[in-house]
Design a protein around this motif. Sequence first.
Motif, short mmCIF file in Angstrom:
data_model
loop_
_atom_site.label_atom_id
_atom_site.label_comp_id
_atom_site.label_asym_id
_atom_site.label_seq_id
_atom_site.Cartn_x
_atom_site.Cartn_y
_atom_site.Cartn_z
N PHE A 9 3.06 4.38 3.95
CA PHE A 9 1.85 4.68 3.60
C PHE A 9 1.02 3.70 3.81
CE2 PHE A 9 4.22 7.48 0.53
CZ PHE A 9 3.89 8.56 0.84
N ASP A 13 -2.44 4.52 5.84
CA ASP A 13 -3.84 4.30 5.30
C ASP A 13 -4.42 3.42 6.53
OD1 ASP A 13 -3.09 5.49 2.95
OD2 ASP A 13 -2.79 3.84 1.77
N CYS A 21 -7.71 10.00 11.59
CA CYS A 21 -7.60 11.00 10.58
C CYS A 21 -6.50 12.20 10.86
CB CYS A 21 -8.82 11.33 10.06
SG CYS A 21 -8.78 12.73 8.72
N GLU A 37 2.10 11.06 -3.37
CA GLU A 37 1.45 10.05 -2.52
C GLU A 37 1.33 10.93 -1.18
OE1 GLU A 37 0.36 7.15 -3.36
OE2 GLU A 37 1.58 6.91 -5.39
N TRP A 40 -2.01 13.61 -2.25
CA TRP A 40 -3.35 13.21 -2.40
C TRP A 40 -3.89 12.61 -1.04
CZ3 TRP A 40 -5.54 8.59 -1.30
CH2 TRP A 40 -5.00 7.47 -1.49
N ARG A 41 -3.15 12.25 -0.25
CA ARG A 41 -3.49 11.44 0.93
C ARG A 41 -3.88 12.85 2.13
NH1 ARG A 41 -0.40 7.53 -0.75
NH2 ARG A 41 -1.16 5.41 -0.26
N ARG A 44 -7.19 13.87 1.18
CA ARG A 44 -8.43 13.02 1.67
C ARG A 44 -8.66 13.25 3.31
NH1 ARG A 44 -7.08 6.48 1.78
NH2 ARG A 44 -5.41 7.49 3.37
N CYS A 45 -7.17 13.40 3.92
CA CYS A 45 -7.66 13.71 5.31
C CYS A 45 -8.36 14.94 5.64
CB CYS A 45 -6.14 14.01 6.09
SG CYS A 45 -5.32 12.36 6.22
N GLY A 83 -5.50 10.09 -7.67
CA GLY A 83 -5.75 10.69 -6.45
C GLY A 83 -6.45 12.08 -6.32
#
Length: 245
Positions: A9, A13, A21, A37, A40-41, A44-45, A83
């Motif tokens: 991760f 990040d 991205c 984990e 939520w990432r 975001r992307c 997140g």
Amino acid sequence: HIDKMSLNFEELDTRFDNGECEAVMQELEKANDKDIEVVWRLARCQFEVGTSKPGETEFQKTWYEKAYETSLKAIEIDPDHYGGYKWAGIALGYLGDFVSTKEMIGNSFKIREFFDRADSLSSNDPTVKHALGKWSYKIANIGWAERTVASALFASPPTATFEDALPYFLACEELVVGKVRYQSIASSNYLMLGQTYEGLKNTEKAKEYYNKCIALPLEGAGVKVQEVNQKLAKERIAAIGSSWW
């Protein structure tokens, strides 16, 4: 599915922060969709993809909706992780550009709840501080017509002032200074500080922050957003310079 252990991760990040991205998103899409984990990432992307084409409304709306749905899924997976709340609030906020005034005002209560929850779970997150400031600024800046609609629709419509927004933006500034990881937030935050000081009729401070926004090098994630911010900051400086009152 990629095994959770094989995902680094920290490395993902860093790649995200360096503007990779879409490649990061592809890896996350193949990973365990029950892992907070990962999820939520992914939100975001998806949000970041939405910001990559300013002005393309259908494209943006589609990606912000995806990000919102993924964020809600993250909250479901782990209601005690910041997140999901953070990206749900951000995505729903950006979707405000595509809905009616009634829906936008209705959503604002939900957005504030998301951000307050994220802030309580991760109190040093500059993006959340910025988001809380932006929420207050937007509410403070609602026009007379929209306020009339809000009063008619809601027993107690959301209220906030420019004074409410300022401490959040200043807290964000302290947390992002000199960190490339937060370059895009720093850029948006300088712009919002300029606009907030304009709202407070402090044009000297407003110009100072607009100039900070313009001086910031374009780098990291969200370069398109940074370009738009600089353009707006230049327009505001010109407007301040030409105003006669």
